[in-house]
Design a protein around this motif. Structure first.
Motif, short mmCIF file in Angstrom:
data_model
loop_
_atom_site.label_atom_id
_atom_site.label_comp_id
_atom_site.label_asym_id
_atom_site.label_seq_id
_atom_site.Cartn_x
_atom_site.Cartn_y
_atom_site.Cartn_z
N GLY A 90 28.30 -51.97 -66.88
CA GLY A 90 28.61 -52.08 -68.28
C GLY A 90 29.22 -53.41 -68.70
O GLY A 90 29.46 -53.63 -69.89
N LEU A 108 25.34 -49.85 -80.68
CA LEU A 108 25.98 -48.97 -79.70
C LEU A 108 26.16 -47.61 -80.36
O LEU A 108 26.98 -47.46 -81.26
CB LEU A 108 27.34 -49.51 -79.23
CG LEU A 108 28.02 -48.70 -78.14
CD1 LEU A 108 27.21 -48.79 -76.84
CD2 LEU A 108 29.46 -49.18 -77.91
N VAL A 167 31.60 -52.13 -71.67
CA VAL A 167 31.20 -50.75 -71.97
C VAL A 167 29.72 -50.52 -71.68
O VAL A 167 29.35 -49.54 -71.06
CB VAL A 167 31.50 -50.44 -73.45
CG1 VAL A 167 30.97 -49.06 -73.82
CG2 VAL A 167 32.98 -50.53 -73.73
N ALA A 168 28.89 -51.44 -72.15
CA ALA A 168 27.44 -51.29 -71.99
C ALA A 168 26.80 -52.65 -72.16
O ALA A 168 27.29 -53.47 -72.94
CB ALA A 168 26.89 -50.31 -73.04
N CYS A 169 25.72 -52.88 -71.44
CA CYS A 169 25.07 -54.17 -71.58
C CYS A 169 23.59 -54.07 -71.24
O CYS A 169 23.14 -53.13 -70.58
CB CYS A 169 25.74 -55.23 -70.74
SG CYS A 169 26.04 -54.78 -69.04
N PHE A 221 27.22 -42.77 -74.53
CA PHE A 221 26.93 -43.98 -75.30
C PHE A 221 25.53 -44.47 -74.98
O PHE A 221 25.05 -44.33 -73.84
CB PHE A 221 27.92 -45.09 -74.96
CG PHE A 221 29.33 -44.88 -75.44
CD1 PHE A 221 29.77 -43.66 -75.94
CD2 PHE A 221 30.25 -45.93 -75.39
CE1 PHE A 221 31.07 -43.47 -76.38
CE2 PHE A 221 31.55 -45.77 -75.82
CZ PHE A 221 31.97 -44.54 -76.31
N THR A 222 24.89 -45.07 -75.97
CA THR A 222 23.58 -45.66 -75.78
C THR A 222 23.54 -47.04 -76.45
O THR A 222 23.83 -47.16 -77.65
CB THR A 222 22.48 -44.78 -76.40
OG1 THR A 222 22.51 -43.48 -75.81
CG2 THR A 222 21.11 -45.40 -76.15
N VAL A 223 23.21 -48.04 -75.66
CA VAL A 223 23.09 -49.40 -76.19
C VAL A 223 21.62 -49.71 -76.42
O VAL A 223 20.75 -49.28 -75.65
CB VAL A 223 23.73 -50.43 -75.23
CG1 VAL A 223 23.04 -50.47 -73.89
CG2 VAL A 223 23.76 -51.82 -75.87
N ASN A 255 23.04 -50.91 -68.16
CA ASN A 255 23.97 -50.03 -67.48
C ASN A 255 25.26 -49.90 -68.26
O ASN A 255 25.50 -50.64 -69.23
CB ASN A 255 24.20 -50.43 -66.02
CG ASN A 255 24.71 -51.82 -65.85
OD1 ASN A 255 25.82 -52.13 -66.27
ND2 ASN A 255 23.93 -52.68 -65.21
N TYR A 256 26.06 -48.93 -67.86
CA TYR A 256 27.21 -48.50 -68.63
C TYR A 256 28.46 -48.37 -67.76
O TYR A 256 28.38 -48.12 -66.56
CB TYR A 256 26.94 -47.12 -69.25
CG TYR A 256 25.78 -47.10 -70.21
CD1 TYR A 256 24.50 -46.79 -69.77
CD2 TYR A 256 25.97 -47.36 -71.57
CE1 TYR A 256 23.43 -46.77 -70.65
CE2 TYR A 256 24.91 -47.33 -72.45
CZ TYR A 256 23.64 -47.04 -71.99
OH TYR A 256 22.58 -47.02 -72.86
N VAL A 265 31.57 -43.76 -69.97
CA VAL A 265 30.80 -43.57 -71.20
C VAL A 265 29.35 -43.19 -70.94
O VAL A 265 28.59 -42.93 -71.89
CB VAL A 265 30.84 -44.82 -72.11
CG1 VAL A 265 32.26 -45.29 -72.34
CG2 VAL A 265 29.99 -45.96 -71.55
N LYS A 266 28.99 -43.13 -69.68
CA LYS A 266 27.62 -42.73 -69.35
C LYS A 266 27.31 -41.37 -69.95
O LYS A 266 28.15 -40.49 -69.99
CB LYS A 266 27.46 -42.65 -67.83
CG LYS A 266 27.15 -43.95 -67.15
CD LYS A 266 26.97 -43.74 -65.64
CE LYS A 266 26.77 -45.02 -64.92
NZ LYS A 266 26.67 -44.84 -63.47
#
Length: 125
Positions: free
Chosen positions: A107, A79, A46-48, A66-68, A57-58, A62-63
């Motif tokens: 992601g 998240l 999902v995100a990393c 979502f914010t990681v 990046n995502y 979910v771009k």
């Protein structure tokens, strides 16, 4: 050890913030990320955050929603999930790759080896 929290039931359009607390080691500059798995589907990244340079990046879907982030002082990964959709319903897992150089691609944290137990997110009216 990684322990996730923050999952639950939310209506479409709502928000949740997942947390992943690390213990026994420091998240430090390791690669970290979030994955999810819905029933009958494969697990997807999902995100990393790449450890070596902090790049993020995502997953495309979910771009912008979502914010990681990571707080090294609290040894915790987050998240933030906004504008949730029913398609976001899944078990969410945090993961760590034991290398700052582990790649983060669309992601997906490549080489994730340490996993949390997961937290369930249900998006439904």
């Amino acid at each position: 050890q990684l322990v996730e929290s923050g999952g639950g039931l939310v209506q479409p359009g709502g928000s949740l913030r997942l947390s992943c607390a690390a213990s026994g080691f420091s998240l430090g500059s390791y690669g970290v990320g979030w994955f999810r798995q819905a029933p009958g589907k494969e697990r997807e990244g999902v995100a990393c955050i790449r450890g070596e340079d902090g790049s993020i990046n995502y997953l495309d879907s979910v771009k912008d929603r979502f914010t990681v982030s990571r707080d090294n002082a609290k040894n915790t990964l987050y998240l933030q999930m906004n504008s949730l959709e029913p398609e976001d319903t899944a078990a969410y897992y945090c993961a760590v790759a034991p290398s700052p150089a582990a790649f983060c691609i669309k992601g997906r944290l490549v080489g994730a080896q340490l996993w949390g137990q997961g937290t369930q997110v249900n998006v439904s009216s």
